[in-house]
Motif scaffolding. Structure first.
Motif, mmCIF file in Angstrom:
data_model
loop_
_atom_site.group_PDB
_atom_site.id
_atom_site.type_symbol
_atom_site.label_atom_id
_atom_site.label_comp_id
_atom_site.label_asym_id
_atom_site.label_seq_id
_atom_site.Cartn_x
_atom_site.Cartn_y
_atom_site.Cartn_z
ATOM 1 N N ASN A 1 -10.908 -0.145 3.757
ATOM 2 C CA ASN A 1 -10.087 -1.190 3.684
ATOM 3 C C ASN A 1 -10.409 -2.753 4.235
ATOM 4 O OD1 ASN A 1 -7.287 -3.059 2.904
ATOM 5 N ND2 ASN A 1 -6.740 -2.149 5.100
ATOM 6 N N VAL B 1 -10.406 7.441 5.022
ATOM 7 C CA VAL B 1 -9.911 6.476 4.869
ATOM 8 C C VAL B 1 -10.807 5.607 6.172
ATOM 9 C CG1 VAL B 1 -7.488 6.380 4.762
ATOM 10 C CG2 VAL B 1 -8.285 6.158 7.009
ATOM 11 N N SER C 1 0.813 -1.189 -0.207
ATOM 12 C CA SER C 1 0.062 -0.249 0.141
ATOM 13 C C SER C 1 1.068 1.259 0.062
ATOM 14 C CB SER C 1 -1.443 -0.447 1.481
ATOM 15 O OG SER C 1 -0.546 -0.108 2.444
ATOM 16 N N MET D 1 -10.704 5.959 0.611
ATOM 17 C CA MET D 1 -9.970 4.219 0.075
ATOM 18 C C MET D 1 -10.615 2.910 2.019
ATOM 19 S SD MET D 1 -8.479 1.693 2.113
ATOM 20 C CE MET D 1 -6.937 0.523 0.732
ATOM 21 N N ASP E 1 -3.799 -0.962 5.694
ATOM 22 C CA ASP E 1 -3.168 -0.736 4.397
ATOM 23 C C ASP E 1 -3.672 0.863 4.303
ATOM 24 O OD1 ASP E 1 -1.142 -2.178 2.751
ATOM 25 O OD2 ASP E 1 -3.066 -4.183 2.851
ATOM 26 N N HIS E 2 -4.780 0.486 5.050
ATOM 27 C CA HIS E 2 -5.371 1.897 5.382
ATOM 28 C C HIS E 2 -4.573 3.305 5.645
ATOM 29 C CE1 HIS E 2 -7.189 -0.109 8.818
ATOM 30 N NE2 HIS E 2 -7.613 1.250 8.826
ATOM 31 N N GLY F 1 -11.300 1.429 8.037
ATOM 32 C CA GLY F 1 -10.744 0.317 7.712
ATOM 33 C C GLY F 1 -11.730 -0.498 8.277
ATOM 34 N N PHE G 1 -3.069 5.231 3.115
ATOM 35 C CA PHE G 1 -3.642 6.723 3.008
ATOM 36 C C PHE G 1 -3.515 7.560 4.016
ATOM 37 C CE2 PHE G 1 -4.408 2.849 -0.105
ATOM 38 C CZ PHE G 1 -3.785 2.826 -0.934
ATOM 39 N N TYR G 2 -4.090 7.281 4.155
ATOM 40 C CA TYR G 2 -4.483 8.175 5.840
ATOM 41 C C TYR G 2 -3.189 9.356 6.142
ATOM 42 C CZ TYR G 2 -5.650 10.012 9.960
ATOM 43 O OH TYR G 2 -5.887 11.092 11.713
#
Length: 300
Positions: free
Chosen positions: A183, A244, A164, A181, A233-234, A246, A237-238
């Motif tokens: 996840n 996000v 990610s 995103m 994995d989020h 999760g 992005f955060y």
């Protein structure tokens, strides 16, 4: 959907794939299986390829690896949105497909002495099963979302969210166009209270309210956190100021052991979770309001 969820999880967590450790035949077979489904359900490629290859370093004593540098890949595709303007914005939905292979001393296994296949039926064959169930539903012409949706299955999560991180640093679209995103990491063990946990719902407008509202008549009991972004994995992005959420169904004793097997998966529950996340994805992709990032004080 429950049978479809089970079918995907069973293949990905089978002994044949030997725990899907990056750089192994089993990891590549899992990627090929995901790619085949991306193609089947009409996802478009970026740069004429569903694979986004990258390299990672492996500690000695893990998984009988012969080299410390191995090649693996994220699997990526997208569904173009139906709205002329909003299709230039993207919602990402993802789940990592790698696990700890045969384990070993240098791995994240909780049973380092047990040199055995870590099938990772919940971690995270379940998240990929949900991803593919959601893709099948969203790919139907009548369900086409307004915004474009990127589907991605990451490798290298267990080694530190490496897939990610690589994806976020090599986005196939402008970063400002990526709005939210979603996840899924360990969504296959829904408990008797039907609790689906989620963190980060406060990172986009009306997120907490939306996720609670979607719980009505869903057969689930959503446990919604505005912050508590978590450790999957989020987070990659955060950290780049992308909103996000999760999702997970909770921890268990089999986590990161050879005992995380298909016979413990609640696939009826997995179907409920997949439907809920599909509804979240579709609603967010169709939001008429602007989507923007809201930082949360309580990140973990």
């Amino acid at each position: 959907m429950a049978q479809t969820f089970y079918k995907h999880d069973k293949f990905l967590s089978s002994d044949k794939l030997e725990g899907r450790f990056p750089g192994t035949k089993g990891n590549n077979e899992a990627a090929a299986y995901i790619r085949k489904n991306f193609e089947k359900y009409g996802l478009k490629k970026f740069s004429n390829n569903y694979y986004q290859p990258f390299k990672l370093f492996v500690k000695p004593d893990i998984n009988k690896m012969k080299s410390d540098s191995v090649s693996t890949q994220n699997v990526v595709g997208f569904l173009e949105g139906s709205d002329e303007k909003l299709k230039n914005e993207y919602i990402v939905i993802g789940a990592h497909y790698d696990h700890w292979g045969w384990g070993g001393k240098g791995s994240g296994s909780k049973k380092k002495e047990a040199f055995a296949i870590h099938n990772g039926a919940d971690d995270n064959a379940s998240g990929v099963a949900a991803l593919l169930c959601i893709l099948e539903e969203l790919s139907k012409p009548e369900n086409k979302p307004k915004r474009s949706v990127i589907f991605v299955s990451f490798s290298g999560e267990e080694e530190g969210l490496l897939g990610s991180k690589y994806f976020v640093n090599h986005l196939p679209v402008p970063k400002e166009a990526v709005k939210v995103m979603l996840n899924m990491d360990m969504v296959g063990r829904l408990n008797n209270e039907k609790q689906l946990y989620m963190g980060g719902a406060g990172t986009f407008p009306e997120g907490v309210e939306l996720m609670k509202k979607l719980g009505e008549n869903s057969g689930l009991n959503p446990v919604v956190h505005a912050g508590e972004v978590g450790g999957s994995d989020h987070v990659s992005f955060y950290k780049e100021k992308i909103s996000v959420i999760g999702f997970h169904t909770g921890g268990h004793e089999q986590y990161h052991t050879p005992d995380d097997d298909i016979d413990l998966i609640n696939f009826e529950g997995g179907a409920l979770v997949s439907k809920y996340i599909y509804n979240a994805l579709k609603t967010i992709a169709d939001y008429n309001e602007n989507l923007y990032f809201i930082k949360q004080d309580k990140e973990n």
